[in-house]
Design an enzyme around this catalytic site. Structure first.
Site, PDB file in Angstrom:
ATOM      1  N   GLU A 176       0.832  -1.215   0.000  1.00  0.00           N
ATOM      2  CA  GLU A 176       0.000   0.000   0.000  1.00  0.00           C
ATOM      3  C   GLU A 176       0.864   1.262   0.000  1.00  0.00           C
ATOM      4  O   GLU A 176       0.854   2.048   0.964  1.00  0.00           O
ATOM      5  CB  GLU A 176      -0.948  -0.001   1.196  1.00  0.00           C
ATOM      6  CG  GLU A 176      -2.025  -1.053   1.088  1.00  0.00           C
ATOM      7  CD  GLU A 176      -3.145  -0.882   2.114  1.00  0.00           C
ATOM      8  OE1 GLU A 176      -2.929  -0.180   3.119  1.00  0.00           O
ATOM      9  OE2 GLU A 176      -4.217  -1.461   1.896  1.00  0.00           O
ATOM     10  N   GLU A 213      -6.616  -7.641  -0.553  1.00  0.00           N
ATOM     11  CA  GLU A 213      -7.026  -7.605   0.852  1.00  0.00           C
ATOM     12  C   GLU A 213      -8.483  -7.183   0.963  1.00  0.00           C
ATOM     13  O   GLU A 213      -8.932  -6.282   0.246  1.00  0.00           O
ATOM     14  CB  GLU A 213      -6.211  -6.560   1.636  1.00  0.00           C
ATOM     15  CG  GLU A 213      -4.768  -6.871   1.854  1.00  0.00           C
ATOM     16  CD  GLU A 213      -4.090  -5.782   2.702  1.00  0.00           C
ATOM     17  OE1 GLU A 213      -4.786  -5.101   3.484  1.00  0.00           O
ATOM     18  OE2 GLU A 213      -2.886  -5.604   2.552  1.00  0.00           O
TER      19      GLU A 213
HETATM   20  C1  GLA Z   1      -4.030  -2.436   5.080  1.00  0.00           C
HETATM   21  C2  GLA Z   1      -2.664  -3.071   5.180  1.00  0.00           C
HETATM   22  C3  GLA Z   1      -2.648  -4.293   6.021  1.00  0.00           C
HETATM   23  C4  GLA Z   1      -3.509  -4.124   7.239  1.00  0.00           C
HETATM   24  C5  GLA Z   1      -4.894  -3.788   6.793  1.00  0.00           C
HETATM   25  C6  GLA Z   1      -5.875  -3.696   7.925  1.00  0.00           C
HETATM   26  O1  GLA Z   1      -4.776  -2.861   4.038  1.00  0.00           O
HETATM   27  O2  GLA Z   1      -2.120  -3.350   3.913  1.00  0.00           O
HETATM   28  O3  GLA Z   1      -1.307  -4.535   6.398  1.00  0.00           O
HETATM   29  O4  GLA Z   1      -2.992  -3.110   8.025  1.00  0.00           O
HETATM   30  O5  GLA Z   1      -4.854  -2.541   6.180  1.00  0.00           O
HETATM   31  O6  GLA Z   1      -7.160  -3.368   7.436  1.00  0.00           O
END
Ligand code: GLA
Length: 713
Positions: free
Chosen positions: A153, A309
């Site tokens: 991210e 995710e």
């Molecule tokens: C982000 C991060 C993860 C985690 C999630 C929690 O998407 O990439 O490492 O912290 O948030 O929702």
């Protein structure tokens, strides 16, 4: 997807982030067994493992990680292997404090959390490269390795850095962009407020200043910051390409993520991947998801993408974190697949016992396997592993006839300070234009302004405040040759340097729109005005209802008024609010205000009717989403109609032909589907090879719109 080099079977991958360093080995062993029980086929391993694999600078300990990968491989689980560079270990900033990021006020982002690095830092990039080099060399031939997951991210927490290292990198970037300081002065309009630069060395990041920093300077800093993050990604990607050519590379993007220009990044990814956390407390969350899923699909020309995710249930980072009620996780997972995803992955596999995310749900909750979450996860895992579901992998969404244009440059410029209104929010506005198409069941691509538009029957341009002459020409040519265009207010106002296009607003589109905007008249917060609809002669309902946010003084120069401002806007009463202009072989509609949802739907429907754009199914109950995926030309014909009931109530959907639900193979083919509230059906034609119905209308029905029958770009 058949990710990776080894010939893994085609399937929609299922799994999640795996953080084994949080657990002792006996638990790691149990992990693999329970992953198998849950139908996990892929995990994203090692995202935050840097401090464990390099506990001291240059001293690597991969033995424990070897065992993790071997165990996963032994369990038949493929690995999306992280490059581990998302969170540098504490020693890096102790030895090199200058790697820490700094905000516009000079505040440092200290270690103790994550993403505490300056994207321009050569020290960070060198250390990251060294780690990636070691990782890639060590695992190049590991049988579990399916694809690489670079960073994590980008720009999530550290969106921009304003430190001296970034300042130096920014000057390099500016020299490359402008060549001479005179060109920079001209681009930034520095004759204003005595801002003239005599040399690049005088330029700083746009740090906190007594009042508005130069807008072109801010805009370039946003561009530079996206590029600096991209350079971090590319630095790692180059190492991977050298050592493991042939292993696909991705990085997980965030939704509606202003710091990272997804269209710029897309060509550098082998497959797009997205993190999307649907909010169970927001009734429109699936529309936002749909918009972002369509963006992922469109960014690489329709290629399947990965949902990297999502949460199995609640997250931990909203103010009040609602769990996903039964069936929602399944519904929203299938939504991603319906919109072209070839993987359904979660954050994270096993719920942490400590740390900031211990109350974030996981596939395997604190309560273990005897929990609703685990049961629903395992059921979905089984469903995605079925022979029928495997057939979906690799198919593509049916080409869209409508496109919505978004542009990061314009987004960045639109939301700067010192505008007629600072209430204009790019994401809100884009969604307001996307929603009527989504609700009508019309597939839509999300494209940048320089994308070839000729294959679309209809193009929607929400506020494209910053518009280059060449993109304006492209829109004009599109309509001239028969396209139907819907444009909203405050579009085509400035050039790439945030300088107003001279010649009356919106100068580069005046001829196309057949109007001139003489004065902006933004509406104060909470103020709504009435629109008085004109005739519905052009199809669809009359455009009337409420409007807010914006109004403007429009002088018609060939366009006709479709709706005008009502008497509750005394200054503009009777003046055009929405217009239509026949131009060349096409037409262009213009909204000089923000119509409410019903009026926006009526306006969009009118343009759609004129363009001959039909929904996936002619009769779709409210709240039910329908999409089609089909195999690529040259492959055996596979077609799937996805129906997703986002409401709580049962719904009945008439089908164009007898179809069978591949998720309920025991049920007989039928011409009607009954969906439970939150229900999902994945239908295939009962008569394989038939093509009836699963198209958004035939050409004859639709008339000759722009690009009718042409292939999408
Ligand atoms: C982000 C991060 C993860 C985690 C999630 C929690 O998407 O990439 O490492 O912290 O948030 O929702």
């Amino acid at each position: 997807m058949t990710a990776g080099r080894s010939s893994a079977a085609r399937r929609i991958h299922f799994g999640g982030d795996y953080n084994p360093e949080q657990w002792p080995e006996p638990v790691q062993k149990e992990d693999v067994r329970l992953m198998q029980e849950a139908g996990v086929s892929m995990v994203t391993a090692g995202i935050f493992s840097w401090a464990q694999v390099e506990p001291r600078p240059g001293e690597f300990d991969f033995d424990w990680f070897d065992r993790v990968l071997d165990r996963l491989d032994g369990g038949g689980i493929r690995v999306c292997l992280a490059t581990m560079t998302a969170s540098p270990p504490p020693w890096l900033s102790r030895l090199h404090p200058e790697v820490l990021p700094q905000d516009a006020d000079g505040t440092r982002g200290w270690p103790g959390s994550r993403q505490h690095y300056c994207p321009s830092s050569p020290v960070y990039r060198e250390h990251a490269s060294r780690l990636v080099e070691r990782l890639a060399a060590r695992y190049a031939d590991h049988p579990a390795l399916a694809l690489w997951h670079v960073g994590n991210e980008y720009g999530c927490h550290t969106r921009q850095c304003f430190c001296d290292v970034s300042a130096e990198d920014f000057r390099r970037w500016l020299r490359q962009r402008y060549g001479t300081v005179d060109a920079l002065n001209s681009a930034w309009s520095t004759a204003f407020w005595s801002q003239r630069y005599d040399s690049f060395d005088e330029v700083l990041p746009p740090r906190t200043a007594p009042t508005f920093p130069n807008p072109a300077h801010q805009l370039d800093y946003l561009r530079f910051s996206s590029d600096a993050l991209l350079e971090c990604y590319l630095t790692e990607r180059r190492v991977l390409e050298r050592i493991t050519p042939g292993v696909p590379v991705t990085t997980n993007l965030m939704p509606n993520h202003k710091p990272v220009d997804a269209f710029d990044w897309a060509p550098h990814q082998d497959v797009m991947s997205l993190d999307f956390y649907q909010d169970p407390s927001d009734p429109a969350t699936h529309v936002q998801a749909a918009y972002n899923f369509d963006l992922m699909r469109s960014a690489r020309g329709g290629q399947p993408w990965l949902l990297m995710e999502q949460a199995p249930s609640a997250v931990n980072w909203r103010a009040r974190n609602s769990p996903k009620p039964p069936g929602r996780m399944r519904l929203w997972s299938w939504q991603a697949v319906a919109q072209g995803a070839d993987a359904v992955l979660f954050f994270q596999w096993r719920q942490s016992l400590g740390g900031a995310e211990k109350f974030h749900s996981a596939m395997l909750p604190h309560g273990g396997t005897e929990t609703r979450t685990f049961r629903e996860v395992a059921e979905l895992g089984r469903e995605l592993d079925s022979a029928a579901a495997r057939e979906i992998a690799g198919t593509r969404a049916e080409p869209a006839q409508a496109a919505l244009v978004v542009d990061w440059d314009s987004w960045w410029a639109l939301e700067l300070d010192s505008r007629p209104s600072t209430a204009l929010n790019q994401t809100e506005i884009a969604l307001a234009h996307y929603r009527p198409l989504f609700e009508a069941g019309v597939p839509c691509d999300i494209v940048p302004p320089d994308r070839e538009l000729g294959g679309y029957r209809m193009v929607v341009v929400p506020n494209l405040y910053l518009l280059s002459e060449s993109d304006a020409d492209r829109l004009t040519a599109y309509v001239r040759s028969g396209g139907r265009l819907l444009v909203s207010f405050f579009t085509g106002i400035v050039d790439e340097c945030d300088r107003v296009h001279p010649g009356g607003y919106p100068a580069p589109l005046r001829e196309l729109l057949g109007l001139r905007v003489e004065e902006f008249w933004p509406l104060q917060e909470g103020r709504t005005v009435r629109l008085r609809g004109g005739s519905s002669a052009h199809g669809g309902a009359a455009v009337e209802g409420g409007a807010d946010l914006w109004s403007e003084v429009i002088d018609l120069e060939g366009a006709e008024a479709v709706a005008e401002f009502g008497p509750d806007h005394p200054d503009l009463a009777g003046r055009p609010a929405v217009t239509r202009h026949a131009f060349g072989a096409g037409s262009v509609w213009y909204a000089g205000t923000r119509p409410d949802a019903a009026a926006m739907r009526a306006l969009t429907d009118a343009v759609r009717a004129e363009a001959g754009v039909r929904p996936v199914l002619p009769e779709l109950p409210d709240g039910v989403q329908a999409t089609v995926r089909r195999s690529e030309p040259g492959e055996p014909d596979r077609r799937f109609l996805f129906l997703l009931n986002h409401t709580e109530e049962p719904a009945e959907v008439p089908l164009p032909e007898p179809m069978s639900d591949v998720l309920a193979p025991q049920a007989a083919p039928a011409r009607t589907v009954r969906l439970a509230g939150r229900g999902v059906a994945v239908l295939a034609p009962a008569d394989a090879g038939s093509d009836a119905g699963l198209k958004p209308g035939t050409e004859a029905e639709q008339g000759a719109g722009a690009g009718a029958g042409e292939a999408r770009p």
